[in-house]
Scaffold this motif. Sequence first.
Motif, mmCIF file in Angstrom:
data_model
loop_
_atom_site.group_PDB
_atom_site.id
_atom_site.type_symbol
_atom_site.label_atom_id
_atom_site.label_comp_id
_atom_site.label_asym_id
_atom_site.label_seq_id
_atom_site.Cartn_x
_atom_site.Cartn_y
_atom_site.Cartn_z
ATOM 1 N N ILE A 1 5.313 7.458 -0.746
ATOM 2 C CA ILE A 1 5.684 6.278 -1.531
ATOM 3 C C ILE A 1 4.390 5.698 -2.077
ATOM 4 C CG2 ILE A 1 6.717 3.985 -1.466
ATOM 5 C CD1 ILE A 1 8.529 4.988 0.765
ATOM 6 N N SER A 2 4.323 5.540 -3.386
ATOM 7 C CA SER A 2 3.092 5.068 -4.020
ATOM 8 C C SER A 2 2.916 3.563 -3.820
ATOM 9 C CB SER A 2 3.111 5.404 -5.509
ATOM 10 O OG SER A 2 4.219 4.794 -6.123
ATOM 11 N N ALA A 3 1.694 3.112 -4.023
ATOM 12 C CA ALA A 3 1.385 1.685 -3.933
ATOM 13 C C ALA A 3 2.116 0.949 -5.051
ATOM 14 C CB ALA A 3 -0.114 1.466 -4.056
ATOM 15 N N GLU B 1 0.822 -1.202 0.000
ATOM 16 C CA GLU B 1 0.000 0.000 0.000
ATOM 17 C C GLU B 1 0.863 1.262 0.000
ATOM 18 O OE1 GLU B 1 -3.156 0.034 2.764
ATOM 19 O OE2 GLU B 1 -3.731 -2.037 2.324
ATOM 20 N N ALA B 2 0.263 2.352 -0.428
ATOM 21 C CA ALA B 2 0.945 3.650 -0.401
ATOM 22 C C ALA B 2 1.204 4.020 1.059
ATOM 23 C CB ALA B 2 0.077 4.712 -1.073
ATOM 24 N N ARG B 3 2.311 4.735 1.287
ATOM 25 C CA ARG B 3 2.652 5.098 2.659
ATOM 26 C C ARG B 3 3.527 6.339 2.668
ATOM 27 N NH1 ARG B 3 7.929 2.889 3.960
ATOM 28 N NH2 ARG B 3 8.657 1.662 2.214
#
Length: 93
Positions: free
Chosen positions: A72-74, A57-59
């Motif tokens: 940070i993209s998925a 997942e994005a975080r």
Amino acid sequence: MTKSELIEQLTTDNEVLSKRESELIVNSIFESIGQALVEGDRVEIRGFGSFTVREREAREARNPKSGDIVQISAKKAPFFKTGKELRERVNVP
């Protein structure tokens, strides 16, 4: 063990296979596993393990140099889980 060492081992263990044939076999297997993962399939090799694709997942994270928060993209990532037989062979005292 590297890919070239695997090819060499396959050639040594099977005298009927040339080095070129062994290389084609190894490349074909790796390509098939990679293609299956690209298509979202699960690859299971009994007694060895299974390859799957997991969604991350994005975080938010921190840049360690500047301390800034970055997004940070998925993404998808390959994942390998060892089989029971391989785990037991590795953990032999």
